[in-house]
Design an enzyme around this catalytic site. Structure first.
Site, mmCIF file in Angstrom:
data_model
loop_
_atom_site.group_PDB
_atom_site.id
_atom_site.type_symbol
_atom_site.label_atom_id
_atom_site.label_comp_id
_atom_site.label_asym_id
_atom_site.label_seq_id
_atom_site.Cartn_x
_atom_site.Cartn_y
_atom_site.Cartn_z
ATOM 1 C CG ASP A 100 -2.606 6.461 1.887
ATOM 2 O OD1 ASP A 100 -2.599 7.709 1.914
ATOM 3 O OD2 ASP A 100 -3.636 5.768 1.965
ATOM 4 C CG ASP A 138 -1.675 1.277 1.416
ATOM 5 O OD1 ASP A 138 -2.047 1.882 0.392
ATOM 6 O OD2 ASP A 138 -1.910 1.678 2.568
ATOM 7 C CG ASP A 174 0.854 1.218 5.792
ATOM 8 O OD1 ASP A 174 0.311 2.239 6.232
ATOM 9 O OD2 ASP A 174 0.893 0.148 6.438
#
Ligand SMILES: [Zn+2]
Ligand SMILES: [Zn+2]
Lengths: 404, 284
Positions: free
Chosen positions: A97, A95, A310
């Site tokens: 972000d 991920d 992440d």
């Protein structure tokens, strides 16, 4: 439920109820757990499973949730309690972000308010409040073109590592725009699906370059007969060895001035032909640059070439993650798959908008932004009629309320 | 590829299990005087492991005793039901193996790693800077064994990773195998069916004494991890049930065989196959 949520849910319902609507579940769908975060009281419906895409769409149409998730893990009994599900492996998921990126534009579009003392600030919230040491904040974020471009660059760096270093076949990779501030990369590989959390943490550290010691990647010095020689990796070598060298090349290309070197060294690097990085052992060819200088440069190169993923998402082997093809309740944008060869061209502000027509809303406060080819805002305490996708974005971001 | 001398060095290998199986022992053999050297060596393995955390390789050419004593050590230890002693024994045996493995040829290392442990391990001849690499090891196999090693050089960001393979030197490969060996011994010790064969009881008691001498008295007594009968292949269950009913049935020896097989790490499928041919019991 507040009027804003009601309006959003009505729009989501219309979208999902369109007769031509199709949802495609993940691979091994029947072995996945699905979760739905409802608008009403932010209640999470969990431990659901579906055998067919039609059943899945049926549930989404019934519940009209704000967010739809599925488990990265495959289970023997996906509807059982966590202890009894019977874990059978999990996709390796990354991920990226914008929340975790340090972009320069953040102070212009994000802000925070301490829940303890009401202290406010611009940019990402600090770990703890500087005045009351509280660690809980209300955050207002915005999806910004620059932040998303940075997230895309991080994704590209990640893909290079995943393919060249982890050896994942590109056909086993899928890339998704989350519909908000980032990208997800899903790896479906039989070899890697059995990794436990500790093993996945090593994968994360590798991608982040965390704990990397340049000496252990071959950057070192030897002395013989009073002559000290620096030795190190070469361009084109596998893994972090080669990546350190290309990283140094990139840093030098971007400007020696930004590298915080001494003035003599800055001058020496400016005069040096960095193309040497491609050809010969070069570690002893810059006047005044010894092991210490190269180590500092190599660490900067690692920072530059690592991908800011992440940690928690990748290490959690029971993670629920957003289902592509569903609406993101934070924005009203669609989470969509991006073909890897198109990643560079992908425009999240065009290719994930779904709501057509126009809507009237009262905007409290919003910066200027673009959706598709339309530029909008800034808005300040005004009622406006906007393209529906833009109005939905402002409603979902709680920057606006429905107006009649 | 592997000689009997190799099996004596590495009695945890699949080939060693096969060798033991082919000998076809029963409980009566354990009781016989000629089995005494095996029991003695089994006890000395345990004593050294528990007292020093090491097991030395004896200068013996009695390879059969050396090979057989290993599963017997395991069996005795399992019957004590002491998890911490099992771990200590596994680590000691793995350490002994490492000292020998690091001296082996790359061919033999590769044979052991790919055979018994199913590693994906390729031979390479690669030099990067001053570092020479002999192997490329598949990432999952690397991670499974390296995460327990704390030195910075084992951290993945400090390795050379190339298309799903981690380059390793010969000695490093042996060290990673040590981890795998320890894991295999711990796991195999946990697979013990049914009741202790009575004839091993004195050795079990002796070992319990050693454990409390060297590891102290445990705070809580740990029960042996005996699989519940329902979880066993029906054929094994059948043997154990017969044993339960009549202590002197000729199946006694069969029980020992089953115990042996489970103990030396034969997987349940293998045992099912073996017992199915012997008793023609079906699998459901
Ligand atoms: Zn505060
Ligand atoms: Zn931004």
């Amino acid at each position: 439920m507040d009027p804003t949520s009601q309006t959003i849910q009505q729009q989501f319902q219309r979208y999902y109820l369109e007769p031509a609507r199709r949802i495609t579940g993940p691979q091994s769908m029947a072995n996945r757990e699905f979760g739905f975060l409802l608008f009403k009281e932010k209640f999470m419906v969990r431990h659901r499973s579906f055998r067919t895409n039609e059943q899945l769409l049926g549930a989404i149409r019934d519940l009209v949730p704000a967010h739809v998730y599925f488990s990265t893990a495959r289970y023997k009994e996906p509807t059982a309690t966590m202890e009894e599900k019977g874990w059978e492996g999990a996709d390796l998921v990354f991920d990226i972000d914008a929340d975790h990126l340090d972009t320069e534009c953040k102070p212009t579009h994000d802000n925070w308010k301490c829940k303890g003392c009401g202290n406010v600030g611009r940019g990402s919230a600090p770990k703890i409040c500087p005045s009351c040491k509280n660690d809980r904040f209300e955050e207002q974020t915005w999806l910004c073109e620059k932040c998303l471009r940075q997230a895309k660059e991080e994704t590209e760096k990640l893909l290079d590592i995943v393919i060249s270093d982890f050896g994942v076949d590109p056909s086993n990779l899928r890339i998704f725009f989350s519909g908000h501030r980032g990208y997800h990369v899903h790896v479906n590989s039989k070899d890697l699906s059995g990794l436990d959390e500790e093993e996945r943490k090593e994968i994360v550290d590798y991608v982040l370059g965390l704990g990397l010691e340049t000496k252990l990647q071959g950057l070192n010095q030897t002395s013989s007969g009073g002559v000290t020689t620096v030795e190190g990796p070469m361009m084109g070598e596998p893994g972090w060895r080669g990546r350190i060298v290309t990283g140094i090349y990139d840093l030098l290309s971007e400007g020696v001035e930004n590298l915080q070197l001494g003035s003599a060294q800055t001058q020496a690097f400016k005069e040096w032909n960095r193309e040497a990085l491609f050809t010969k052992p070069f570690w002893n060819s810059v006047r005044g640059a010894g092991l210490g200088t190269w180590q500092a440069l190599a660490l900067k190169a690692v920072q530059k070439k690592s991908s800011r993923i992440d940690t928690v998402v990748t290490t959690d082997i029971h993670r629920l993650i957003r289902l592509p093809g569903t609406l993101n309740g934070h924005t009203g944008l669609l989470a969509v798959e991006v073909q890897s060869e198109r990643l560079d061209d992908f425009d999240p502000f065009t290719e994930s908008t779904v709501f057509a027509g126009s809507m009237k809303v009262h905007v409290k406060e919003a910066p200027s932004f673009r959706l598709g080819t339309v530029h909008l805002g800034p808005f300040h305490d005004e009622s406006v009629t906007l393209p529906a996708a833009a109005a939905m974005l402002l409603l979902c971001k709680r920057r606006a309320e429905p107006a009649t | 590829m592997l000689t009997r001398a190799d099996l004596a060095k590495y009695p945890f290998l699949a080939e060693a299990s096969e060798y033991v199986r082919e000998l076809g022992f029963s409980i009566d053999d354990i009781a016989s005087p000629e089995f005494t050297p095996v029991l003695d060596r089994a006890t000395s393995r345990l004593e050294e492991a528990l007292s020093k955390g090491r097991v030395s390789s004896p200068a013996t050419d009695d390879e059969r005793t050396e090979i057989l004593s290993f599963p017997v050590s395991n069996l005795i230890l399992s019957l004590t039901g002491e998890e911490r002693a099992k771990r200590r024994f596994a680590l000691a045996e793995a350490k002994r193996a490492y000292e020998l493995l690091r001296q082996e040829t790359p061919e033999k290392l590769q044979h052991i790693a790919t055979g018994t442990f199913h590693w994906t391990l390729r031979r390479v001849d690669l030099q990067l800077g001053q570092r020479v690499y002999d192997f490329a090891l598949a990432l999952p196999d690397y991670l499974r064994n390296a995460t327990s090693l704390r030195e910075p050089k084992w951290k993945l960001p400090n390795r050379v990773l190339d298309h799903g393979f981690v380059y390793t030197a010969r000695d490093e490969t042996a060290r990673l195998l040590e981890e795998e060996v320890a894991g295999r011994i711990v796991n195999r010790s946990a697979r013990l069916p049914g009741r202790p064969p009575k004839l091993l009881q004195p050795r079990v008691e002796q070992t319990r004494g050693l454990i409390s001498k060297w590891l102290g008295t445990p705070q809580t007594f740990e029960l042996p991890k005996v699989p519940v009968p329902e979880a066993m292949p029906p054929c094994v269950r059948h043997v154990i049930e017969q044993l339960d009913e009549a202590k002197n049935v000729p199946h006694m020896g069969r029980f020992a065989l089953a115990a042996f097989l489970l103990n030396i790490g034969a997987d349940q499928e293998e045992i099912v196959r073996l017992f199915t041919t012997k008793w023609n019991t079906s699998e459901d």
